[in-house]
Scaffold this active site. Structure first.
Site, short mmCIF file in Angstrom:
data_model
loop_
_atom_site.label_atom_id
_atom_site.label_comp_id
_atom_site.label_asym_id
_atom_site.label_seq_id
_atom_site.Cartn_x
_atom_site.Cartn_y
_atom_site.Cartn_z
N ASP A 62 -2.91 4.79 -2.29
CA ASP A 62 -3.92 5.46 -1.48
C ASP A 62 -4.20 6.86 -2.02
O ASP A 62 -3.27 7.61 -2.33
CB ASP A 62 -3.40 5.53 -0.04
CG ASP A 62 -4.43 6.06 0.92
OD1 ASP A 62 -5.47 5.40 1.08
OD2 ASP A 62 -4.20 7.13 1.52
N GLU A 111 -6.38 4.37 -5.80
CA GLU A 111 -7.64 4.69 -5.12
C GLU A 111 -8.02 6.12 -5.50
O GLU A 111 -7.20 7.03 -5.35
CB GLU A 111 -7.48 4.57 -3.60
CG GLU A 111 -8.79 4.80 -2.88
CD GLU A 111 -8.63 5.11 -1.40
OE1 GLU A 111 -9.59 4.85 -0.64
OE2 GLU A 111 -7.57 5.61 -0.99
N HIS A 150 -11.50 -2.48 3.37
CA HIS A 150 -11.29 -2.02 4.74
C HIS A 150 -11.99 -0.70 5.04
O HIS A 150 -12.06 -0.29 6.20
CB HIS A 150 -9.79 -1.86 5.00
CG HIS A 150 -9.19 -0.75 4.19
ND1 HIS A 150 -9.06 -0.82 2.82
CD2 HIS A 150 -8.70 0.47 4.55
CE1 HIS A 150 -8.52 0.31 2.38
NE2 HIS A 150 -8.30 1.10 3.40
N ASP A 151 -12.48 -0.01 4.01
CA ASP A 151 -13.12 1.30 4.20
C ASP A 151 -14.64 1.23 4.16
O ASP A 151 -15.30 2.26 4.14
CB ASP A 151 -12.64 2.28 3.12
CG ASP A 151 -11.29 2.91 3.47
OD1 ASP A 151 -10.94 2.95 4.67
OD2 ASP A 151 -10.60 3.36 2.55
N ASP A 203 0.86 -1.18 0.00
CA ASP A 203 0.00 0.00 0.00
C ASP A 203 0.90 1.23 0.00
O ASP A 203 1.68 1.43 0.93
CB ASP A 203 -0.88 -0.01 1.26
CG ASP A 203 -2.25 0.59 1.01
OD1 ASP A 203 -2.30 1.67 0.40
OD2 ASP A 203 -3.25 -0.01 1.42
#
Length: 589
Positions: free
Chosen positions: A210, A268, A347-348, A104
């Site tokens: 991210d 993302e 995860h969000d 990540d």
């Protein structure tokens, strides 16, 4: 229907990527926190499931103000998770099993405890001052100090934090402990490339990036328009998402770093539903990223606040909207090489069976399998989140706010609580509606410890888990499902295998044939002479679904179904009977 087109075949397009949230995956040393040796211990489980690539949510050194998305050292592993040696061992284990490892990359912001920021805030004359976005205050008519503009932080409150020492504000789109880097400064970009090279040289196979579309802000950082009247700080994503130089920066990243190796990359891209805007990051001629996560489906059950969606609040969603979004993205710019990243859980977001399925005892397993059919029959690289393959659901409404750990949940709770206390003049405040929403939407649901077996703490840890384990683990766990051929886990394993068996599911054209049915989503995938028909019932009620016209003599055979469905649809059949939450994939004989 889009005219037939065969995309270029590449390994990462066919890959199944499994996202691990390390703190909650498996704890090897009994300290209550998942770690790298714990992941190493479960690699055979992942390989058996059908995973090709493992994506690790951040494991770098971090104060964990935002669960590791606030990084204090990009070149080291946080001691909670292990050491660089543990990472090397994990990578070796991954590669030995023919899998790949994706890191990540969180490079829009750092932690305020990162050495770069400590130096930046030490003095206005420090060489790293310009590595972050600093601005002097504004003053109102009364001489009161105000933030440089009215931007609201994504996690509530102003997007600026006052620094007493140097008497300026720094920008933070997320929490105050996540100052935004100044990508206009070429030294910052060079430092970012060095971070990437460090991990690539160590053997990492790619990056999930991210909030990569936030790295360029509009020049001058103007005030955002007033879209939420009465609020001092306003949603401002129109000025910090997809900014004027973002593509220039990512092209530079591609030229200097990504093009040197055969890597997998996914960006993302929050705050963005515009297809053309997102495609610019992905189209092969632009030389930027392999794919991006677009959040249109994930925003389907969220109301809008100003320009942006309020992810912690729930609104009813419509199947017609889900169908429209999926069809649009499945058909979008295929001929130009646009490629999708397919996910419905991460995860969000809360658990998909609780959002888009039915998590009641009667329907949970069946609807979780139906959603698996929905996911694996779409064209695009597949992303599965830990526990999704078990049909894990949201934790119960009976849990109080003390069980919620996520900064987004807690900041929102505190803001509403403060607001209501003011309105009530300090009297009793009712927050049940907020907890009702949290039970449906909070990110915390995806972050509870993984449910491995029926031993204490779901076999996640021998110690005290960092977050409460969902009580249902006695029945819903890996050990109970792995040898049960009717389990959600066994179905996912079969589904991923079927996907790899039929290229039409990966590369085929897409045509919606639902005919605006109120409860059924149906589509056809075609690739050359291959054809697949997908039928999905999103309701409990059984229905007879009218089939689209077919060639004479065309028989469809069942390749995957969540019931003991009919093995074939004979050539003369005009309709199919679908049970509650039934999901079927038929392949042309």
């Amino acid at each position: 229907m889009a005219h037939p087109y065969t995309p270029t075949k590449v390994w990462w397009k066919e890959a199944v990527i499994y996202q691990i949230y390390p703190i909650s995956f498996f704890d090897s040393n009994g300290d209550g926190i998942g770690d790298l040796p714990g992941i190493l211990a479960k690699l055979d489980y992942l390989k058996e499931l059908g995973v090709d690539v493992i994506w690790l949510s951040p494991i770098y050194r971090s104060p964990l103000a935002d669960m590791g998305y606030d990084i204090s050292d990009y070149r080291d592993i946080d001691p909670r998770y292990g050491t660089l040696g543990d990472w090397d061992n994990l990578l070796k284990g991954v590669h030995e099993r023919g899998m790949k490892l994706m890191m990540d990359l969180v490079i829009n912001h750092t932690s305020d405890e990162h050495d770069w920021f400590l130096r930046s805030r030490s003095s206005k004359s420090d060489p790293k001052r310009d590595w972050y976005i600093w601005r002097p205050p504004r003053y109102d008519a009364a001489g009161e100090r105000r933030t440089p503009n009215n931007w609201k932080s994504t996690f509530q409150g102003p997007g600026w934090e006052w620094d007493e020492k140097t008497e300026e504000y720094y920008l933070h789109i997320y929490v105050t402990k996540q100052p935004d880097l100044n990508w206009e400064n070429p030294d910052v970009r060079d430092a970012a490339w060095e971070v990437m090279r460090f991990w690539i040289d160590r053997g990492c196979d790619g990056f999930r990036m991210d909030v990569i579309n936030l790295i360029s802000k509009v020049e001058g950082l103007p005030d955002a328009p007033i879209t939420v009247p009465g609020e001092e700080y306003q949603p401002a994503s129109m000025y910090f998402a997809n900014g004027p130089r973002v593509h220039e920066f990512i092209k530079e990243m591609h030229t200097k770093v990504l093009s040197k190796k055969d890597l997998i990359t996914v960006g993302e891209t929050p705050f963005t539903h515009d297809a053309a805007e997102l495609a610019a990051y992905v189209l092969p001629e632009n030389k930027e990223l392999n794919m991006v996560f677009q959040f249109e489906i994930m925003d389907l059950d969220s109301p809008k606040e100003g320009q942006d969606f309020e992810p912690l609040m729930f609104k009813e969603w419509k199947l017609s909207d889900l169908r429209r979004i999926i069809t649009h993205w499945q058909q979008y710019k295929r001929e130009e090489g646009f490629w999708n990243a397919i996910f419905i859980e991460n995860h969000d977001h809360s658990r998909v069976v609780s959002r888009f399925g039915n998590d009641s005892d009667a329907w949970r397993g069946i609807s979780a399998k139906m959603l698996a059919v929905l996911q694996i029959t779409q064209g695009g690289t597949q992303f599965v989140f830990q526990g999704q393959e078990l049909g894990l659901k949201n934790f119960p409404r009976s849990w109080g706010i003390e069980e919620y750990k996520d900064v987004a949940s807690l900041n929102y709770w505190n803001r509403i609580l403060e607001q209501r206390r003011k309105e009530s003049g300090g009297g009793e405040v009712d927050m049940t509606d907020i907890l009702d929403n949290f039970q449906k939407k909070a990110r915390d649901h995806s972050r509870v410890p993984m449910q491995w077996d029926a031993t204490p703490n779901a076999g996640f840890t021998s110690g005290t888990p960092w977050m409460r384990v969902n009580e249902e683990y006695g029945e819903w766990n890996v050990a109970a499902q792995i040898n049960d051929e009717n389990s959600v886990h066994s179905f996912w394993k079969r589904a991923l295998s079927v996907r790899k068996q039929y290229e039409v599911l990966i590369y085929g054209d897409f045509e919606d044939v639902s005919n605006d049915h109120p409860s059924v989503m149906a589509y056809v995938r075609t690739l050359g002479t291959d054809k697949a028909l997908v039928l999905l019932n999103f309701k409990e009620e059984e229905v007879d679904f009218a089939l689209p016209d077919r060639k004479e003599g065309e028989e469809l055979l069942l390749a995957l179904g969540n019931y003991d469905a009919q093995e074939s649809i004979p050539s003369g059949a005009k309709s199919v009977h679908l049970k509650g939450y039934e999901g079927c994939l038929y392949i042309r004989k």
